[in-house]
Write an enzyme that holds these catalytic residues in place. Sequence first.
Site, PDB file in Angstrom:
ATOM      1  N   PRO A 278      31.202  12.252  12.764  1.00 28.83           N
ATOM      2  CA  PRO A 278      32.455  12.615  13.512  1.00 28.83           C
ATOM      3  C   PRO A 278      33.638  12.347  12.336  1.00 28.83           C
ATOM      4  CG  PRO A 278      30.928  10.889  14.732  1.00 28.83           C
ATOM      5  CD  PRO A 278      30.377  11.056  13.483  1.00 28.83           C
TER       6      PRO A 278
ATOM      7  N   GLU B  92      24.620   3.679  36.688  1.00 29.96           N
ATOM      8  CA  GLU B  92      23.482   3.117  35.630  1.00 29.96           C
ATOM      9  C   GLU B  92      22.261   2.758  36.196  1.00 29.96           C
ATOM     10  OE1 GLU B  92      24.130   3.273  32.518  1.00 29.96           O
ATOM     11  OE2 GLU B  92      26.410   3.839  32.771  1.00 29.96           O
TER      12      GLU B  92
END
Length: 660
Positions: free
Chosen positions: A261, A474
């Site tokens: 990145p 989750e």
Amino acid sequence: MDKALADQLDRYIYKLREASRSLKGSRSVGEIKTKHDNAAIAMKSAEDFLVYCALIQFVRRNIGSLSRPSCVALVSVPSHWPLSDVDDAAKIVFNNAKQFKICLHPTSKHRRGWEIDAAELLALDKLIIFVQAGSVVHEDFELAATVRDRLHLCDAGHVRALSKLRGCGVLSDDQVAVIAQQPSERMEAIFRRGQPASRAAERLVDGRNKPTVRPAQQLDLSKGFGEAGVWAKELKRDVQDWRDGNLPWSEVDKGCLLYGPPGTGKTRFAAALAAECGLHLEAASISKWQSFKDGDLGDMLKAMYRAFDAAREDAPSLLFIDEFDSIGDRSKFPSRHETYSTTVVNALLECLDGIGDREGVVVLGACNHPQKIDPALLRSGRLERHVEFPLPDAVARSEILAFHLPSLSEEPALKEIGARLPGKSGADIERLAREARRIARHENRPVTVDDVRARIQVPAPLDAATLHRTAVHEAGHAIVTHALFIGKIERVEIYDNVHSFATLRDANGLTVTEIPPREFVTRWDMMKMITMHLAGAAAEDLVFGHRANWSSGTRESDLFKATILAIKMVTEYGFGNSLYFLPNSVDIESASKLWEDLPLRDEVTEILREQYQRARDMLDGLRPTLLKLADALVKERSLDAVQLERYWPGAAKRTSVLRQ
């Protein structure tokens, strides 16, 4: 001095003629001009004089071959000297002789082919071909060449002679050396008639020796750089062994690609690596090459060749090429740019292979999107090592903070602060340190840990409803992952941003799964992975009737990962409705490409919808388990592998209290 130099060159050419006549069966080289006014040449053109002298040296080195009945000489010209300058000087030396044909080789091959007729030229008895260093050479000339040489321009003696003939005074060794590195178009500015060339040379020397501040050279490459730091350590050892004569250059890595990145410190790492290994750093980028002069193909190639030449001249050196993914892939160029872009890639391939000697030059490329690069540039012998440069983890973040705030390097609180900066790049952390120093500077005192804390943007605390939604999300990932036997779930976490905070990723929750590597995958394996990625959104949809936006919107999101897998299923593995194989046919960085390919879009949409519904159906059948696990997450915030056992479907009921 003028007369002495002229007499010396006259005697030199006379000896060449005598030597050629003594060769049995040779043809005369009498076409080489023997009467010339060196002062006149020097006064007319500084470039012509220097090339003229270099051509005389070339003739001397190759008199035997040039005197034979048939000869094809392939002569490399440094990239910072135009071939047109060589052409003018060659006409002076060979006096427009019919016996010697002079050819200026094109710097690139167009899509329609070469702009020269090799067969017609090779039909001649004697051919001298001047080619720009680093450029591609016609295959037939490569095969036919009987002489291969390099034109040694700006020899020290020739530079001093030019300075004397033009009345520019005496030059020191350092001044001659810096002049020799300049492009041909600067020679007239350096050697102005009657003006001291030493003045211009001193300005060039001062510019070359001007100190540059490189704080990156102080970086400890063993900390915070992961795999890149390991490779740097190996390279340093190999370069030292090569310097000591214990290792041939062929055993040293020729090049490496750093990818990751933006803001992770790839450029800073390059500077630190050069300093650590004692290498000269030659920095370049694709955009700088493209913006050189007018930016046309010839200018682009000239800038590229110049960078490689400079790295060779200053070897051992590290040639750092930023924005390497901008070079592109030949299989994906649009038709309107295909000729230009393909020629650039081909030229870079030649530079990386090294038509000339590339000993002592390590090439380091850096980019954000390695999948955009032509695969030929990344094969062995070119940029053969590929090292991911990820965002720093919690430990690396604290080390970066300590580097930028050396007065606080021993503060234990930096570890806590580093853990509270998930998703931040090295550049982000450097900015944080700069802002903390600014606070202390304005108050005229040393920087403190509180200054750092004051600049941290603390995420807003999650309310009960949002925390419950996160837990459901989750829990959906965890239950589907466990049910499909995808891998071992190490822990599931949610963060309220009051008592618990994210440390790995900038997210409200995380399911950490260890997925074993596979040598091959089936269609069902990939379907299961997509189902797992979509399970969080499906769980929200099931419980609340709609999903939140944290399943999408970034390149780390669940929908992005699922979409990439679906595209690969169709285009690379033949797991769609057809069996065609089109790897990299879709530019993942440009979402519009997927929408332009309607059949592919329909297949990807079908796969995603099917697996989303599968995840929803699975969780609907396990709804009590889903809600129970979500409630436990809201209460405990984090559950490890052992704690999760009691919540899996079919687990025996336990009366033991849940461990903290």
